[in-house]
Design a protein around this motif. Sequence first.
Motif, PDB file in Angstrom:
ATOM      1  N   TYR A  14       0.746  -1.144   0.134  1.00 14.38           N
ATOM      2  CA  TYR A  14       0.142  -0.035  -0.062  1.00 14.38           C
ATOM      3  C   TYR A  14       0.894   1.277  -0.060  1.00 14.38           C
ATOM      4  CZ  TYR A  14      -3.366   3.350   1.305  1.00 14.38           C
ATOM      5  OH  TYR A  14      -4.348   4.373   1.587  1.00 14.38           O
ATOM      6  N   ASN A  17       3.961   0.435  -3.106  1.00 14.28           N
ATOM      7  CA  ASN A  17       3.238   0.282  -4.548  1.00 14.28           C
ATOM      8  C   ASN A  17       4.471  -0.211  -5.632  1.00 14.28           C
ATOM      9  OD1 ASN A  17       1.289  -0.914  -6.131  1.00 14.28           O
ATOM     10  ND2 ASN A  17       0.526   1.433  -6.274  1.00 14.28           N
ATOM     11  N   ASP A  22      -3.440  -3.304  -7.818  1.00 16.61           N
ATOM     12  CA  ASP A  22      -4.785  -2.537  -7.703  1.00 16.61           C
ATOM     13  C   ASP A  22      -4.740  -2.389  -6.046  1.00 16.61           C
ATOM     14  OD1 ASP A  22      -7.116  -1.266  -8.002  1.00 16.61           O
ATOM     15  OD2 ASP A  22      -8.212  -3.326  -8.258  1.00 16.61           O
ATOM     16  N   GLU A  23      -5.594  -1.548  -5.645  1.00 21.70           N
ATOM     17  CA  GLU A  23      -5.855  -1.185  -4.390  1.00 21.70           C
ATOM     18  C   GLU A  23      -6.795  -2.289  -3.891  1.00 21.70           C
ATOM     19  OE1 GLU A  23      -7.138   2.540  -3.156  1.00 21.70           O
ATOM     20  OE2 GLU A  23      -5.636   3.476  -3.919  1.00 21.70           O
ATOM     21  N   THR A  24      -7.633  -2.815  -4.470  1.00 26.92           N
ATOM     22  CA  THR A  24      -8.493  -4.071  -4.078  1.00 26.92           C
ATOM     23  C   THR A  24      -7.664  -5.255  -3.546  1.00 26.92           C
ATOM     24  OG1 THR A  24     -10.194  -3.351  -5.729  1.00 26.92           O
ATOM     25  CG2 THR A  24     -10.529  -5.644  -4.717  1.00 26.92           C
ATOM     26  N   LEU A  25      -6.525  -5.650  -4.241  1.00 26.83           N
ATOM     27  CA  LEU A  25      -5.635  -6.740  -3.754  1.00 26.83           C
ATOM     28  C   LEU A  25      -5.158  -6.463  -2.539  1.00 26.83           C
ATOM     29  CD1 LEU A  25      -4.486  -9.483  -4.608  1.00 26.83           C
ATOM     30  CD2 LEU A  25      -2.717  -8.365  -5.762  1.00 26.83           C
ATOM     31  N   MET A  27      -6.133  -4.407  -0.240  1.00 27.43           N
ATOM     32  CA  MET A  27      -7.095  -4.550   0.973  1.00 27.43           C
ATOM     33  C   MET A  27      -7.468  -6.031   1.252  1.00 27.43           C
ATOM     34  SD  MET A  27      -9.308  -2.554   2.548  1.00 27.43           S
ATOM     35  CE  MET A  27      -9.564  -1.284   1.527  1.00 27.43           C
ATOM     36  N   ILE A  28      -7.449  -6.967   0.172  1.00 23.76           N
ATOM     37  CA  ILE A  28      -7.855  -8.327   0.563  1.00 23.76           C
ATOM     38  C   ILE A  28      -6.530  -8.990   1.275  1.00 23.76           C
ATOM     39  CG2 ILE A  28      -7.646 -10.802  -0.491  1.00 23.76           C
ATOM     40  CD1 ILE A  28      -9.257  -9.356  -2.780  1.00 23.76           C
ATOM     41  N   SER A  32      -7.373 -10.458   4.989  1.00 28.96           N
ATOM     42  CA  SER A  32      -7.260 -11.824   5.089  1.00 28.96           C
ATOM     43  C   SER A  32      -6.142 -12.268   6.071  1.00 28.96           C
ATOM     44  CB  SER A  32      -6.886 -12.553   3.669  1.00 28.96           C
ATOM     45  OG  SER A  32      -5.897 -12.019   3.238  1.00 28.96           O
TER      46      SER A  32
END
Length: 66
Positions: A14, A17, A22-25, A27-28, A32
């Motif tokens: 984050y 980078n 992507d920010e979604t990955l 965040m996952i 997790s």
Amino acid sequence: MVGSLGPTVGMWLYNLNPFNMDETLVMILFISGGSLLLLAFILFVFVTFFIEKTETRIVSSQTVAK
């Protein structure tokens, strides 16, 4: 180990980078990894406080004369 690496790698990805992910990955990875870390802590507390230690004694088959 996975639970502690997930949030750490997620924070690294984050902030820096380096791979333009992507920010979604990212965040996952946060969610997790944090969930696994929380699950490990809950299991540790359960095992520590709710499992009773049974006492085992070894009894010698030979008797000692006094």
